[in-house]
Scaffold this active site. Structure first.
Site, PDB file in Angstrom:
ATOM      1  N   GLU A   1       0.859  -1.184   0.000  1.00  0.00           N
ATOM      2  CA  GLU A   1       0.000   0.000   0.000  1.00  0.00           C
ATOM      3  C   GLU A   1       0.896   1.236   0.000  1.00  0.00           C
ATOM      4  OE1 GLU A   1      -2.501  -0.237   3.500  1.00  0.00           O
ATOM      5  OE2 GLU A   1      -2.282  -2.421   3.451  1.00  0.00           O
TER       6      GLU A   1
ATOM      7  N   ARG B   1      -6.781  -1.492  -5.150  1.00  0.00           N
ATOM      8  CA  ARG B   1      -7.682  -0.537  -4.512  1.00  0.00           C
ATOM      9  C   ARG B   1      -7.075   0.855  -4.663  1.00  0.00           C
ATOM     10  NH1 ARG B   1      -8.732   0.229   1.949  1.00  0.00           N
ATOM     11  NH2 ARG B   1     -10.445   1.742   1.825  1.00  0.00           N
TER      12      ARG B   1
ATOM     13  N   ASP C   1      -6.920   8.626   1.132  1.00  0.00           N
ATOM     14  CA  ASP C   1      -6.732   8.264   2.532  1.00  0.00           C
ATOM     15  C   ASP C   1      -6.858   9.503   3.411  1.00  0.00           C
ATOM     16  OD1 ASP C   1      -6.319   6.492   4.588  1.00  0.00           O
ATOM     17  OD2 ASP C   1      -4.146   6.440   4.389  1.00  0.00           O
TER      18      ASP C   1
ATOM     19  N   TYR D   1      -7.842   4.948  -3.624  1.00  0.00           N
ATOM     20  CA  TYR D   1      -8.712   5.750  -2.764  1.00  0.00           C
ATOM     21  C   TYR D   1      -7.972   6.943  -2.183  1.00  0.00           C
ATOM     22  CZ  TYR D   1      -6.511   2.871   0.950  1.00  0.00           C
ATOM     23  OH  TYR D   1      -5.619   2.221   1.770  1.00  0.00           O
TER      24      TYR D   1
ATOM     25  N   TRP E   1     -11.706  -6.739  -0.941  1.00  0.00           N
ATOM     26  CA  TRP E   1     -10.689  -7.785  -1.052  1.00  0.00           C
ATOM     27  C   TRP E   1     -11.312  -9.184  -1.031  1.00  0.00           C
ATOM     28  CZ3 TRP E   1      -6.453  -5.934  -2.830  1.00  0.00           C
ATOM     29  CH2 TRP E   1      -5.982  -4.676  -2.436  1.00  0.00           C
TER      30      TRP E   1
ATOM     31  N   GLU F   1      -4.008   7.079  -2.292  1.00  0.00           N
ATOM     32  CA  GLU F   1      -3.408   5.802  -1.900  1.00  0.00           C
ATOM     33  C   GLU F   1      -3.757   4.731  -2.917  1.00  0.00           C
ATOM     34  OE1 GLU F   1      -2.840   2.728   1.857  1.00  0.00           O
ATOM     35  OE2 GLU F   1      -3.530   4.776   2.191  1.00  0.00           O
TER      36      GLU F   1
ATOM     37  N   SER G   1      -1.800  -2.339  -3.962  1.00  0.00           N
ATOM     38  CA  SER G   1      -1.636  -3.276  -5.073  1.00  0.00           C
ATOM     39  C   SER G   1      -2.517  -4.504  -4.895  1.00  0.00           C
ATOM     40  CB  SER G   1      -0.172  -3.716  -5.192  1.00  0.00           C
ATOM     41  OG  SER G   1       0.148  -4.661  -4.187  1.00  0.00           O
TER      42      SER G   1
END
Length: 479
Positions: A17, A62, A66, A64, A432, A72, A75
């Site tokens: 991340e 993902r 943060d 987004y 996820w 952010e 992977s």
């Protein structure tokens, strides 16, 4: 060590991340946007396309905003080292494309400005944001027990994979070392540990844990990233197999991580719980030499092949030897902090500063510009384009990773589902673990095994969407 003998993951699900720093520099006298407003401009296309600023995208990742307006990128699940590096670099491309679209929108609205994204871990006010590593481990593993063997490695690991930073007029190996406060904890921001133990496996909780390492620096260099992730994977394998017999527990973990960050020689003695002390670089050598022995019995299974892991260990040992002999030039194509320091040394000579003086504003500017991800503008991307630094993967792998999910893990199923939903404009949600079609009747499945890349239930969900495609409106939100 019997508790670790049951499961050794030589094929391990891993993900990274990355939080990016963001700023917008206005054109001439036009108003300057704050980071939060620049981030909102950047995520406008995401909201328009997916109906949210917190989404999963077709490459399985993902994306987004943060806390603190940091873009952010997390992977997708990867099961080999080169695959992970490709999907990490794909994140840089994806967010930079959004930044360029934001610049176009700003120009159209008469505001103007250049949006800068920095793959670093510190802003100008000293606030820290992270690069978090996620490693799948067995539910058999007790994280606090694992931590006792892993922490000495992670604390000294900054010597081989730190990003380098100027803080308080001094060069440090790591950007994150001064911003962690505990060894192992369930907190993430208040006390910010090295290893986070919050139990969120994003998989079958009876079988798996997610080891969440939040002490690492964000890396610009592919080779540094490969060394960071690859060495950690090997240490985890050795711990799981009971192959680490030595006791290197540190007497004061937080004091050690700060002191090591300020010593580029790696020779400062680190007190051990056993009552002795050892140079930080020697602790790294102990782990690296054990890893070399481990490779002889590891077996060439699925996941990262032994040949690639041998490449990791070779780079690991070469990096240690270069630090021990104070030959930083030998690291100036491979290791982020050494690449950056060599650039800073040249700048010091031009400015007329001594090697111990990092207070000049131009040095701070260079420190930051190193992490600008824009091709042709950021310092590291320019070095890479001129072939002045070494690569681990190639641009074709990265470009493909921006569009297509990893084919060997659960991410392939998520990517296939999202691609179909986008084409059909179907009302869905995904995370996820879960894939859901919201209407006409809700259909939901859970994918609890991150190693599985085929599932008939996903095919059935896609068929369900196709069968009801005529009922989906063009303004359906996908979340």
């Amino acid at each position: 060590m019997g508790e670790y003998e049951r499961t050794v993951f030589t094929r391990r699900i891993t993900g990274v991340e990355t939080e990016y720093g963001i700023t917008c520099v206005g054109d001439n006298s036009r108003r300057r946007l704050g980071a939060d407003e620049a981030a909102r401009y950047m995520f406008r296309p995401v909201v328009e396309e997916w109906g949210s600023s917190n989404v999963f995208i077709p490459n399985g990742a993902r994306l987004y905003l943060d806390v603190g307006s940091h873009p952010e990128y997390a992977s997708a699940e990867c099961d080999s080292l080169s695959q992970l590096i490709a999907y990490d670099r794909a994140g840089d491309k994806i967010v930079d494309q959004l930044a360029q679209r934001a610049e176009t929108a700003l120009a159209t609205e008469g505001i103007g400005g250049r949006v800068y994204l920095f793959k670093n871990n510190l802003d100008s006010l000293g606030n820290s944001y992270g690069c978090h590593e996620n490693y799948l481990v067995s539910r058999d593993v007790v994280l606090k027990t694992l931590g006792r063997q892993l922490l000495p490695f992670l604390i000294t690991r900054q010597l081989i994979c730190g990003a380098g930073s100027i803080q308080d007029g001094q060069f440090q190996v790591s950007q994150r070392a001064d911003h962690v406060w505990e060894g192992v904890s369930s907190a993430t921001t208040r006390s910010r540990p090295i290893i986070n133990t919050r139990d969120e496996p994003h998989a079958d909780s009876h079988r798996f844990r997610r080891l969440h390492v939040i002490v690492g620096d964000s890396n610009m260099s592919e080779t540094t990233c490969a060394l960071k992730i690859g060495s950690t994977q090997l240490v985890l394998e050795m711990i799981e197999a009971g192959a680490l017999s030595h006791d290197l527990e540190l007497s004061n973990e937080i004091a050690a991580i700060r002191e090591i960050s300020r010593d580029i020689t790696g020779m400062a003695p680190v007190p051990l719980k056993a009552g002795t002390s050892m140079p930080a670089i020697e602790i790294q050598r102990r782990y690296a030499e054990k890893a070399l022995c481990w490779l002889e019995q590891r077996g060439d299974t699925e996941g990262t092949p032994n040949a690639e892991m041998h490449k990791v260990v070779s780079l690991w040992l070469d990096t240690i030897s270069a630090i021990e002999s104070n030959d930083l030039q030998a690291l100036s194509r491979d290791i982020d902090w050494a690449i950056k320091l060599s650039l800073l040394r040249r700048a010091q000579r031009r400015i007329g500063c001594s090697e111990s003086d990092f207070t000049h504003p131009k040095l701070a500017q260079l420190d930051l510009a190193y992490h600008d991800i824009r091709a042709g503008r950021g310092v590291f991307p320019v070095l890479e384009s001129k072939q002045l630094v070494n690569r681990w993967i190639n641009d074709t792998d990265i470009e493909q990773a921006t569009r297509i999910a990893p084919s060997t893990t659960r991410a392939a199923l998520r990517g296939e589902f999202l691609t179909a939903a986008k084409k059909l404009q179907a009302p869905i949600s995904a995370d996820w673990l879960r894939l859901k079609v919201n209407r006409p009747e809700p259909q939901i499945i859970e994918l609890t095994d991150p190693f599985e890349n085929t599932d008939d239930r996903v095919d059935q969900l896609i068929s369900y969407m196709r069968n009801h495609a005529a009922s989906y409106s063009t303004d359906t939100a996908i979340s």
